[in-house]
Structures are given as C-alpha cells and as structure tokens.
Design a protein around this motif. Sequence first.
Motif, PDB file in Angstrom:
ATOM      1  N   SER A  52       0.848  -1.194   0.000  1.00 47.09           N
ATOM      2  CA  SER A  52       0.000   0.000   0.000  1.00 47.09           C
ATOM      3  C   SER A  52       0.887   1.249   0.000  1.00 47.09           C
ATOM      4  O   SER A  52       2.090   1.182   0.270  1.00 47.09           O
ATOM      5  CB  SER A  52      -0.965  -0.008   1.186  1.00 47.09           C
ATOM      6  OG  SER A  52      -0.319   0.417   2.345  1.00 47.09           O
ATOM      7  N   GLN A  53       0.291   2.371  -0.308  1.00 48.97           N
ATOM      8  CA  GLN A  53       1.030   3.630  -0.476  1.00 48.97           C
ATOM      9  C   GLN A  53       1.890   3.960   0.752  1.00 48.97           C
ATOM     10  O   GLN A  53       3.033   4.360   0.637  1.00 48.97           O
ATOM     11  CB  GLN A  53       0.018   4.761  -0.719  1.00 48.97           C
ATOM     12  CG  GLN A  53       0.601   6.102  -1.010  1.00 48.97           C
ATOM     13  CD  GLN A  53       1.441   6.124  -2.272  1.00 48.97           C
ATOM     14  OE1 GLN A  53       2.596   6.510  -2.248  1.00 48.97           O
ATOM     15  NE2 GLN A  53       0.862   5.676  -3.370  1.00 48.97           N
TER      16      GLN A  53
ATOM     17  N   GLU B  77      -7.915  -1.866  -5.288  1.00 48.95           N
ATOM     18  CA  GLU B  77      -6.622  -1.379  -5.788  1.00 48.95           C
ATOM     19  C   GLU B  77      -5.593  -2.510  -5.846  1.00 48.95           C
ATOM     20  O   GLU B  77      -4.818  -2.610  -6.803  1.00 48.95           O
ATOM     21  CB  GLU B  77      -6.105  -0.248  -4.890  1.00 48.95           C
ATOM     22  CG  GLU B  77      -6.956   1.016  -4.990  1.00 48.95           C
ATOM     23  CD  GLU B  77      -6.478   2.131  -4.050  1.00 48.95           C
ATOM     24  OE1 GLU B  77      -5.484   1.924  -3.318  1.00 48.95           O
ATOM     25  OE2 GLU B  77      -7.118   3.196  -4.054  1.00 48.95           O
TER      26      GLU B  77
ATOM     27  N   MET C 192      -3.963  -3.908  -9.369  1.00 51.13           N
ATOM     28  CA  MET C 192      -2.514  -3.825  -9.601  1.00 51.13           C
ATOM     29  C   MET C 192      -1.878  -5.213  -9.713  1.00 51.13           C
ATOM     30  O   MET C 192      -0.884  -5.395 -10.425  1.00 51.13           O
ATOM     31  CB  MET C 192      -1.843  -2.972  -8.531  1.00 51.13           C
ATOM     32  CG  MET C 192      -2.184  -1.498  -8.742  1.00 51.13           C
ATOM     33  SD  MET C 192      -1.248  -0.359  -7.722  1.00 51.13           S
ATOM     34  CE  MET C 192       0.381  -0.448  -8.462  1.00 51.13           C
TER      35      MET C 192
ATOM     36  N   ARG D  39       3.273   0.580  -5.528  1.00 49.97           N
ATOM     37  CA  ARG D  39       2.387   0.933  -4.412  1.00 49.97           C
ATOM     38  C   ARG D  39       0.976   1.233  -4.922  1.00 49.97           C
ATOM     39  O   ARG D  39       0.833   1.832  -5.988  1.00 49.97           O
ATOM     40  CB  ARG D  39       2.918   2.165  -3.672  1.00 49.97           C
ATOM     41  CG  ARG D  39       4.215   1.904  -2.931  1.00 49.97           C
ATOM     42  CD  ARG D  39       4.765   3.187  -2.330  1.00 49.97           C
ATOM     43  NE  ARG D  39       6.058   2.961  -1.709  1.00 49.97           N
ATOM     44  CZ  ARG D  39       6.223   2.523  -0.456  1.00 49.97           C
ATOM     45  NH1 ARG D  39       5.173   2.303   0.315  1.00 49.97           N
ATOM     46  NH2 ARG D  39       7.433   2.339   0.022  1.00 49.97           N
ATOM     47  N   THR D  40      -0.008   0.859  -4.134  1.00 46.24           N
ATOM     48  CA  THR D  40      -1.386   1.211  -4.484  1.00 46.24           C
ATOM     49  C   THR D  40      -1.559   2.717  -4.235  1.00 46.24           C
ATOM     50  O   THR D  40      -0.793   3.313  -3.472  1.00 46.24           O
ATOM     51  CB  THR D  40      -2.405   0.432  -3.626  1.00 46.24           C
ATOM     52  OG1 THR D  40      -2.185   0.771  -2.257  1.00 46.24           O
ATOM     53  CG2 THR D  40      -2.269  -1.074  -3.821  1.00 46.24           C
ATOM     54  N   PRO D  41      -2.581   3.352  -4.852  1.00 50.60           N
ATOM     55  CA  PRO D  41      -2.734   4.804  -4.679  1.00 50.60           C
ATOM     56  C   PRO D  41      -3.102   5.232  -3.262  1.00 50.60           C
ATOM     57  O   PRO D  41      -2.685   6.298  -2.818  1.00 50.60           O
ATOM     58  CB  PRO D  41      -3.866   5.164  -5.648  1.00 50.60           C
ATOM     59  CG  PRO D  41      -4.050   3.994  -6.550  1.00 50.60           C
ATOM     60  CD  PRO D  41      -3.495   2.795  -5.873  1.00 50.60           C
ATOM     61  N   SER D  42      -3.875   4.417  -2.525  1.00 49.08           N
ATOM     62  CA  SER D  42      -4.378   4.870  -1.228  1.00 49.08           C
ATOM     63  C   SER D  42      -3.413   4.520  -0.104  1.00 49.08           C
ATOM     64  O   SER D  42      -2.717   3.518  -0.176  1.00 49.08           O
ATOM     65  CB  SER D  42      -5.712   4.189  -0.909  1.00 49.08           C
ATOM     66  OG  SER D  42      -6.640   4.483  -1.922  1.00 49.08           O
ATOM     67  N   TYR D  43      -3.425   5.347   0.949  1.00 41.83           N
ATOM     68  CA  TYR D  43      -2.533   5.023   2.058  1.00 41.83           C
ATOM     69  C   TYR D  43      -3.058   3.826   2.851  1.00 41.83           C
ATOM     70  O   TYR D  43      -2.304   3.092   3.453  1.00 41.83           O
ATOM     71  CB  TYR D  43      -2.244   6.233   2.958  1.00 41.83           C
ATOM     72  CG  TYR D  43      -3.417   6.752   3.773  1.00 41.83           C
ATOM     73  CD1 TYR D  43      -3.922   6.034   4.834  1.00 41.83           C
ATOM     74  CD2 TYR D  43      -3.999   7.985   3.472  1.00 41.83           C
ATOM     75  CE1 TYR D  43      -4.991   6.501   5.579  1.00 41.83           C
ATOM     76  CE2 TYR D  43      -5.058   8.472   4.204  1.00 41.83           C
ATOM     77  CZ  TYR D  43      -5.547   7.722   5.259  1.00 41.83           C
ATOM     78  OH  TYR D  43      -6.605   8.184   5.979  1.00 41.83           O
TER      79      TYR D  43
END
Length: 364
Positions: A113-114, A143, A147, A133-137
């Motif tokens: 993750s982000q 996501e 990906m 990394r995925t876009p969200s924290y």
Amino acid sequence: MKFNPFLEDIKVYEAGKPIELVVREFGVKPEEVVKLASNENPLGTNPAVAKVICAHADKAHLYPDDSMYELKASLSEKYAVDETEIIIGAGSDQILEFLSRAKLREGASVLMSQVTFAMYEIYAKQVGAKVLRTPSYEHRVDEFVEMMEAHHPDIVYLCTPNNPTGDAISKKDVMEIIDAADPDTLVVIDGAYMEYAAAKDPQYLIEPKDILQYDNVIYLGTFSKAYGLGGMRVGYGIANKEIIQGLYKMRPPFNISTLSLAAAIEASRDEVFLEKSIALHQEQILRYEAFAQEYGIETIDSYTNFITYLFGDTRDASKVADALLRKGVIVRNLASYGLNAIRITVGTQAQNDRFFALFSEELT
Ligand SMILES: *Cc1c(COP(=O)(O)O)cnc(C)c1O
C-alpha cells in the motif's frame, strides 16, 4: 568503495529516537522522557519473562538450541499448526529479509500500500526488485486486485493492521486478495499488531491456520509489540511446509540468542500479561480519540497499539514532533512516509497524561 549498485536507491531506515538522545541533546532527565515512538509495550518487560532472562544469564557461553524446539512447540499449540510450518527469526524483520532474498531478484516486483512498513521497500531494493504501491494510504482490495492483475508482482505485502497508519484489512478482504493472486505471487500477511486488531473486532483477525492451505501465503508474527519483547528480537513466520523449507535455506545458524529464546518461550505461555497489555491499551486509546476530537485533529481508526494524528494543512508534523521532543516526548513524525502526521504509541496512563499536557500547550 563500490557497493552493489542497487544500494544507491535505498534510504537508510530511520528508527524511533532513543531516550538517550533526548537526555543528551535537550537535557531532559531520563525519568522524565516519555517514549511513544516505537510501538513498544508501555507495561514494560513482563516480570515473569525478566526472571527467566536472569535465570539464563549463566548460559551465555552456550549456543542456543538451534532447532528452537520448545518455542516452536509452544507456537504450534497456540496457533494449531505443525512445527514444520514455523520458522523463527531475529524479529519478524529477519523473516521479511529471508523471504525477500528467497523470492526476489533483479527485475522482480513487489506490491504494497502507499504508506506502509518501510522495511518492505528496503529489502526489495537490496536485491534489485521494483517497488509498486497502491494509490491509497490504506489497504483497498480493489486497488490491490487491479494492480496484481496489471503487474503480476512476485510479492504482495498486506500489513494488517498497518504500520504506520493503524488501518486494517478484514479477513474477508484478505481472502479476496489471496484468491486474486497468481499462484506464484507470495502474499505476506504481516500481523505484527494482530493481537490488538483481534481484540477490537474479530472480523479483522487473521489466524495462521486460515492461510496454511495456500501454497503462496505466509503469516508473520512478532514478540516485539503486544508481548513486550522488542529488545529481545524474536519473530516468526507460519506457512505451509514448502515455503518454510525454502526460507530455511536463507537462515544463519543460531539466529536468535539463548536469552531471546528463553524469553520468547516464557512470553508465549503467558496469556495474562498479554490480556493486561490489551486491556490497558483499549482503555487508554479512547483518551487519544477524545483528545483529537476536542482539538479538531483528524485520526485514522486504529487497530494497533498506536494512533495516527493527521494534520492536513492545519499544522506541520515535523514542527510538532520537534517541539514535543524538546519537552522530552518522543513521537514518530510521518513526514518521511509522505504524510503530514504523527504516530503516537499509546502509553501508560501517566505517559499519556504527560503527552496530553505538553501537546495541548503546543496547540493553544
Ligand atoms: C514492529 C514491526 C515488525 C517487526 O518487528 P520485529 O521487532 O522485527 O519483530 C514487522 N512489521 C511491522 C509492520 C512492524 O510494525
């Protein structure tokens, strides 16, 4: 000196600041320093464990039992898994290192993750793997699935509950991510804070036995957080036998010390200390939520032993962390993770009182 060129792209891991630094640099008395930066157990060392460590002091000349039989037996009973499905590491960090070296090479890729545990990136880069990394924290199933389909990463890291944000992934969502993974994608479930998530909401509990049927999933646990043994460096990986056998090829002999082994064996049998730790945490975190609300600070719902205060554009996390440090309160500035936020380990009642008193001086 010319090193492996992969190292050029690695930023050295920044550990939480030690008490000694605050004493040295700001002249705060050691007993007045409040350390809420490294997610250690505020209850301190379990007294029963301390006794066992002392009792083994005259065994320091002996190598530990390299089979780690007793510790594995205790974990095997606790988690209802076979001893052949367990590997012990010098912290679960060492298992992360083993699996990175076992699975990755130049050109491989890892997905996370982000905003998540910084060591995943470092271990991946050491061997020339690419970090996605995925876009969200926070972890979002859609996501991750998207990906994974687009990039077919070699490793997917699910840090649940997540450090340094405190969010968690429900068991249902974890299973959905596992089901969407390629058979040759290793899914790593880092459960360093799982004891806290399990106590808060059982839907977030992932147990090692839930994942043993998969050929491509490993669960990681540690004695460093809820069990209060950060200084002893003991963690474990649980997965099906073939994964464990692969990781064993990476392991140096005697990878945890005689004292650490004895301490972890004792800690693993003591549920009372664990329950006390969780109970204190659950009571005290409410105060952090109430404080945030009172001062209009945004938080992330926490499934861990810490809470993250997000400042948006109201104030600067680096300045806040620095001002607190000068007063003897160590918290974690998350600027290096790309968040204008601080992460605070929930302490004892007295430690938290001090945090609230000093932080509210800053806020008013
Ligand atoms: C603390 C932590 C670990 C491991 O800590 P060890 O002390 O090496 O066992 C692993 N993952 C996360 C997310 C952590 O916060």
